[in-house]
Every structure is written in structure tokens, then in C-alpha cells.
Design a protein around this motif. Structure first.
Motif, PDB file in Angstrom:
ATOM      1  N   ALA A  75      53.989  80.844  25.093  1.00  0.00           N
ATOM      2  CA  ALA A  75      52.762  80.241  25.623  1.00  0.00           C
ATOM      3  C   ALA A  75      52.957  78.729  25.753  1.00  0.00           C
ATOM      4  CB  ALA A  75      51.600  80.542  24.689  1.00  0.00           C
ATOM      5  N   LEU A  76      52.570  78.196  26.907  1.00  0.00           N
ATOM      6  CA  LEU A  76      52.705  76.771  27.175  1.00  0.00           C
ATOM      7  C   LEU A  76      51.335  76.167  27.444  1.00  0.00           C
ATOM      8  CD1 LEU A  76      55.814  76.801  29.551  1.00  0.00           C
ATOM      9  CD2 LEU A  76      55.773  76.514  27.079  1.00  0.00           C
TER      10      LEU A  76
ATOM     11  N   TRP B 258      52.034  82.099  32.621  1.00  0.00           N
ATOM     12  CA  TRP B 258      53.087  82.863  33.261  1.00  0.00           C
ATOM     13  C   TRP B 258      52.514  84.075  33.994  1.00  0.00           C
ATOM     14  CZ3 TRP B 258      57.441  80.234  33.136  1.00  0.00           C
ATOM     15  CH2 TRP B 258      57.743  79.432  32.039  1.00  0.00           C
ATOM     16  N   SER B 259      53.127  84.387  35.125  1.00  0.00           N
ATOM     17  CA  SER B 259      52.753  85.588  35.876  1.00  0.00           C
ATOM     18  C   SER B 259      54.016  86.277  36.364  1.00  0.00           C
ATOM     19  CB  SER B 259      51.871  85.228  37.073  1.00  0.00           C
ATOM     20  OG  SER B 259      52.639  84.604  38.100  1.00  0.00           O
ATOM     21  N   ALA B 260      53.849  87.460  36.943  1.00  0.00           N
ATOM     22  CA  ALA B 260      54.998  88.200  37.478  1.00  0.00           C
ATOM     23  C   ALA B 260      55.760  87.383  38.512  1.00  0.00           C
ATOM     24  CB  ALA B 260      54.531  89.516  38.093  1.00  0.00           C
ATOM     25  N   ASP B 261      55.073  86.527  39.250  1.00  0.00           N
ATOM     26  CA  ASP B 261      55.733  85.733  40.289  1.00  0.00           C
ATOM     27  C   ASP B 261      56.665  84.675  39.725  1.00  0.00           C
ATOM     28  OD1 ASP B 261      54.540  87.132  42.342  1.00  0.00           O
ATOM     29  OD2 ASP B 261      52.853  85.734  42.526  1.00  0.00           O
ATOM     30  N   ASP B 262      56.575  84.424  38.411  1.00  0.00           N
ATOM     31  CA  ASP B 262      57.448  83.441  37.774  1.00  0.00           C
ATOM     32  C   ASP B 262      58.763  84.043  37.302  1.00  0.00           C
ATOM     33  OD1 ASP B 262      55.668  81.127  37.848  1.00  0.00           O
ATOM     34  OD2 ASP B 262      54.442  82.245  36.410  1.00  0.00           O
ATOM     35  N   VAL B 263      58.956  85.337  37.487  1.00  0.00           N
ATOM     36  CA  VAL B 263      60.118  86.040  36.941  1.00  0.00           C
ATOM     37  C   VAL B 263      60.913  86.682  38.073  1.00  0.00           C
ATOM     38  CG1 VAL B 263      60.889  87.903  35.416  1.00  0.00           C
ATOM     39  CG2 VAL B 263      58.918  86.487  34.764  1.00  0.00           C
ATOM     40  N   VAL B 264      62.230  86.579  37.988  1.00  0.00           N
ATOM     41  CA  VAL B 264      63.139  87.294  38.887  1.00  0.00           C
ATOM     42  C   VAL B 264      64.019  88.200  38.039  1.00  0.00           C
ATOM     43  CG1 VAL B 264      64.951  87.131  40.630  1.00  0.00           C
ATOM     44  CG2 VAL B 264      63.192  85.356  40.499  1.00  0.00           C
ATOM     45  N   VAL B 265      64.019  89.490  38.331  1.00  0.00           N
ATOM     46  CA  VAL B 265      64.879  90.444  37.648  1.00  0.00           C
ATOM     47  C   VAL B 265      66.227  90.471  38.369  1.00  0.00           C
ATOM     48  CG1 VAL B 265      65.148  92.844  36.903  1.00  0.00           C
ATOM     49  CG2 VAL B 265      62.882  91.790  36.932  1.00  0.00           C
ATOM     50  N   THR B 266      67.304  90.368  37.614  1.00  0.00           N
ATOM     51  CA  THR B 266      68.631  90.165  38.196  1.00  0.00           C
ATOM     52  C   THR B 266      69.634  91.194  37.687  1.00  0.00           C
ATOM     53  OG1 THR B 266      69.235  88.635  36.418  1.00  0.00           O
ATOM     54  CG2 THR B 266      68.200  87.682  38.387  1.00  0.00           C
TER      55      THR B 266
ATOM     56  N   ALA C 199      55.399  92.441  32.607  1.00  0.00           N
ATOM     57  CA  ALA C 199      55.647  92.661  31.185  1.00  0.00           C
ATOM     58  C   ALA C 199      56.529  91.556  30.601  1.00  0.00           C
ATOM     59  CB  ALA C 199      56.300  94.026  30.977  1.00  0.00           C
ATOM     60  N   LEU C 200      57.524  91.128  31.350  1.00  0.00           N
ATOM     61  CA  LEU C 200      58.385  90.046  30.887  1.00  0.00           C
ATOM     62  C   LEU C 200      57.616  88.731  30.809  1.00  0.00           C
ATOM     63  CD1 LEU C 200      61.573  90.967  32.930  1.00  0.00           C
ATOM     64  CD2 LEU C 200      61.289  91.172  30.453  1.00  0.00           C
ATOM     65  N   ALA C 201      56.780  88.464  31.827  1.00  0.00           N
ATOM     66  CA  ALA C 201      55.994  87.229  31.827  1.00  0.00           C
ATOM     67  C   ALA C 201      55.070  87.173  30.610  1.00  0.00           C
ATOM     68  CB  ALA C 201      55.191  87.121  33.116  1.00  0.00           C
ATOM     69  N   SER C 202      54.519  88.315  30.218  1.00  0.00           N
ATOM     70  CA  SER C 202      53.591  88.342  29.091  1.00  0.00           C
ATOM     71  C   SER C 202      54.278  88.040  27.773  1.00  0.00           C
ATOM     72  CB  SER C 202      52.904  89.712  29.012  1.00  0.00           C
ATOM     73  OG  SER C 202      53.813  90.723  28.569  1.00  0.00           O
TER      74      SER C 202
END
Length: 382
Positions: free
Chosen positions: A79-80, A85-93, A72-75
Motif C-alpha cells: 500500500a502506498l 494499484w489496479s490490474a492496469d498497473d501489472v503486466v504478466v510476463t 489479484a497481483l495488484a491487490s
């Protein structure tokens, strides 16, 4: 070169933090010191956390964060042209604090130089010191935007540059043209950009924020740091995230896993609910901050000896005074007058001679605090 012993690095960090100890506040003291929304977390978010607990979401989550939250965050990322972007590009901290710590500790080592335009949030320098790097503070221009000539002189050879936009403590929103200029200055270098955009939804009319990820010359080198704390009044929930170049994201994920572990599972379900809130919920809070900002500007404008660059975003005013007193002394004396603020020296060398006020406080406290501040400085000049 002999590395600085850890004990001395920690002592240096303590000095950089520069948070003076105050005597117990007198009864009736109001606080304009905290960068924390005074609004309650929206009920929908609270309800989602309660429901998640009752549904049994009480076990470890994926170390990078719930896949559905990361997706959801990646979406929602800009846009580049060359990046999907995909889920694998995001780390929740654990909040933006852990996101910043993870990327600095994963990429900065002894001898690395990090440029910090200042006044700046003191955590940036603290983290660099902990990692063994060195901080190169670059003062801002008089209007509190970047001094591009000073940045041009400092950036060559730097491993990283860190900034917030909108800015804590100045309330400045760095313009698209400034970010594009930064991209040109970094052309041909390996310098990593860390853009802390925690206040991106809290801007004044006419100051639309531009993410560093939206700048073509920056997006391939930018680590974007975000949090739910300010936008959704979720400071105590501790939900942040980061994205950026995949190799940096993976390294930061490893650091976060090592130091923090996975984030509370139910809280991540609450974060998902926050993302689904209508814009009107956030807009209502932002409108209140705008009204408070107008109160601050109106009350402090024209006061002899006080100078305020009108805040463009976030909920801070960085107030310059000309009494000659150290900002830590001013903080103590204002506390004795029943109003709490932050010392400008906490935010870097050129922060001296300033105090930071927060208008995240309720209107009654804000008005009372401003009256006490104006009275204090009037007495100090007499």
C-alpha cells in the motif's frame, strides 16, 4: 559516435555470460549449480492447470495477462500513500526473465548507462548490452551489502540501476536503511530503479525483506519484478510479472507483446491458484532451505582458505577462495571431482575468486557436494 554493430554487441554479451563449457559429467556427479527448487510444484497448482485446460482455457489471453490474475497481483502490492494499484498497473510476463527484458529493452537505448551493483545476476548486464547501453559495474562492500560511497560516485547521470533483493548470487538481503540511502542518492534525478525481488519469501530469520516499493523515496521510480518460480517451485511454468510507473509499465507491455506475446492461458489460471495457497505451503519449503543453509554454513565455516558470508536470503552461498585460480578453472576442476557449481566471474568482475553454490539441491546431494568442495580446496592448498 558510431553505434556498436549488433554482431559485436552479441559477442560482448556472450563473453559477459561466462558460462564455461564442461566435459560430460562423470557418473555420480551432484549439482549445486542450479538456482531451481528441487521441490515439486504443489498439487493444487498442477490441478488448477489441468482443470483450466479441460474447461477450454486454451486460447490467447489478454496481452498484459488475465485481468483476474493482474487484479489479484495488484491487490497484494504494498500500500502506498499516493498510489492505488489496479490490474492496469501489472503486466504478466514469461517469467521474471521476460519482465526484466521488457523493461530494459523498452527504456534503455544506445549510450544509456546502467549501474549494476555486483556480483550480480548476469542477465542484467546481458540485457543492457543487447539494448545498446553501457554497464557500470559497482563492487559491493566486503560484507556483500552495497558500498554506498561507490554507488554515490556511479549514479549521477545513470539511466537505470538494477539489483536483486534478496540477492543472486550473494544471498544478501539489502536492508531498509540501504534502500533509503539509495533513495537519497537518487533524489532529483530521473534514474529508474529496477528491483528484482524473486526471492522475497525465502529469507533467514532476522532478515525481513523490504521491497523497494515500500520506500517512499523509491516507489515512484521503481519497477518491481517478480516471479512465481522460486516461491512456488514453478520454474518451468514461466510466470512472472512487473509493475511500476504507469508510463514504464505501458512501454514494457508493448515490448513484451512484441517479443513474447501473451502468456499461456491455462498457466495463468494455475498462477491464480498459487496465490490462494495457505502460507504454510511456502513456509514448509522455506524451512527446508533454512536447514540446508545451516548445513552449508556449518560445513564451510573454519575451512582454511575458504570464506563465506552467511546467506541472509535466497538459496545461494557465494564462496570466496584464496588459491589464486580463475573461477572458470575451479568450476572445471570441481566438475571433474563430480560436483557442479557456478563460476564467480559469471556475476561480474569482483566475482572472480569465488564460486556460487546453490542449496536448492536435496540434502544428500548438498552434503556430498560440500564434502567434495572442501576436499578439492584442501588438496589445492597442499
Amino acid at each position: 559516435m558510431t553505434a556498436t554493430p549488433p554482431a559485436f554487441r552479441i559477442e560482448e554479451l556472450r563473453r559477459r555470460s561466462r558460462r564455461p563449457a564442461l566435459a560430460p559429467a562423470p557418473p555420480g556427479t551432484v549439482s549445486l549449480a542450479m538456482g531451481e527448487p528441487d521441490f515439486p510444484t504443489p498439487p493444487t497448482i498442477v490441478g488448477a492447470a489441468v482443470a483450466a485446460l479441460r474447461e477450454g482455457h486454451t486460447h490467447y489471453a489478454d496481452q498484459k495477462g488475465l485481468a483476474e490474475l493482474r487484479a489479484a497481483l495488484a491487490s497484494r502490492l504494498p500500500a502506498l500513500p499516493r498510489r492505488t494499484w489496479s490490474a492496469d498497473d501489472v503486466v504478466v510476463t514469461h517469467g521474471a526473465t521476460a519482465a526484466l527484458a521488457s523493461v530494459v529493452l523498452a527504456t534503455i537505448g544506445p549510450g544509456d548507462r546502467v549501474v549494476v551493483p555486483e556480483p550480480a545476476y548476469s542477465l542484467y548486464a546481458d540485457l543492457v548490452v543487447l539494448a545498446g547501453g553501457t554497464v557500470d559495474f559497482v563492487p559491493l562492500a566486503p560484507d556483500l551489502h552495497w558500498d554506498l560511497d561507490a554507488l554515490a560516485a556511479a549514479l549521477p547521470g545513470a539511466a537505470m540501476v538494477i539489483f536483486s533483493n534478496p540477492s543472486n548470487p550473494t544471498g544478501i538481503v539489502h536492508r531498509k536503511e540501504e534502500l533509503e540511502a539509495l533513495g537519497k542518492l537518487l533524489d532529483g534525478s530521473d534514474t529508474l530503479v529496477v528491483s528484482d525481488e524473486a526471492y522475497h519469501r525465502l529469507v533467514q530469520p532476522g532478515h525481513e525483506p523490504t521491497s523497494a516499493l515500500e520506500i517512499e523515496s523509491l516507489h515512484d521510480r521503481t519497477v518491481y519484478v517478480q516471479t512465481f518460480s522460486k516461491t512456488y517451485a514453478m520454474t518451468g511454468w514461466r510466470v512472472g510479472y512487473l509493475t511500476g510507473p504507469r508510463e514504464v509499465v505501458d512501454a514494457a507491455a508493448q515490448a513484451h507483446r512484441t517479443w513474447n506475446g501473451s502468456l499461456n492461458t491455462a498457466v495463468q489460471h494455475a498462477a491464480l491458484a498459487a496465490l490462494d495457497l495457505p502460507d504454510s505451503v511456502v513456509d514448509a519449503m522455506a524451512d527446508r532451505y533454512r536447514r540446508r543453509r545451516e548445513l552449508v554454513v556449518a560445513r564451510l565455516s573454519g575451512v582454511p582458505g575458504l570464506h563465506l558470508v552467511p546467506p541472509e536470503g535466497a538459496f545461494y552461498g557465494f564462496l570466496r577462495y584464496d588459491t589464486g585460480l580463475a573461477s572458470e578453472a575451479v568450476v572445471r576442476e570441481l566438475a571433474a571431482r563430480q560436483v557442479l557449481v557456478r563460476a564467480g566471474a559469471e556475476y561480474g568482475p569482483s566475482g572472480e575468486g569465488h564460486v556460487r553454490i546453490s542449496f536448492a539441491a536435496c540434502e544428500d546431494d548438498l552434503w556430498t557436494g560440500l564434502e567434495r568442495i572442501v576436499g578439492y580446496f584442501g588438496d589445492a592448498r597442499s
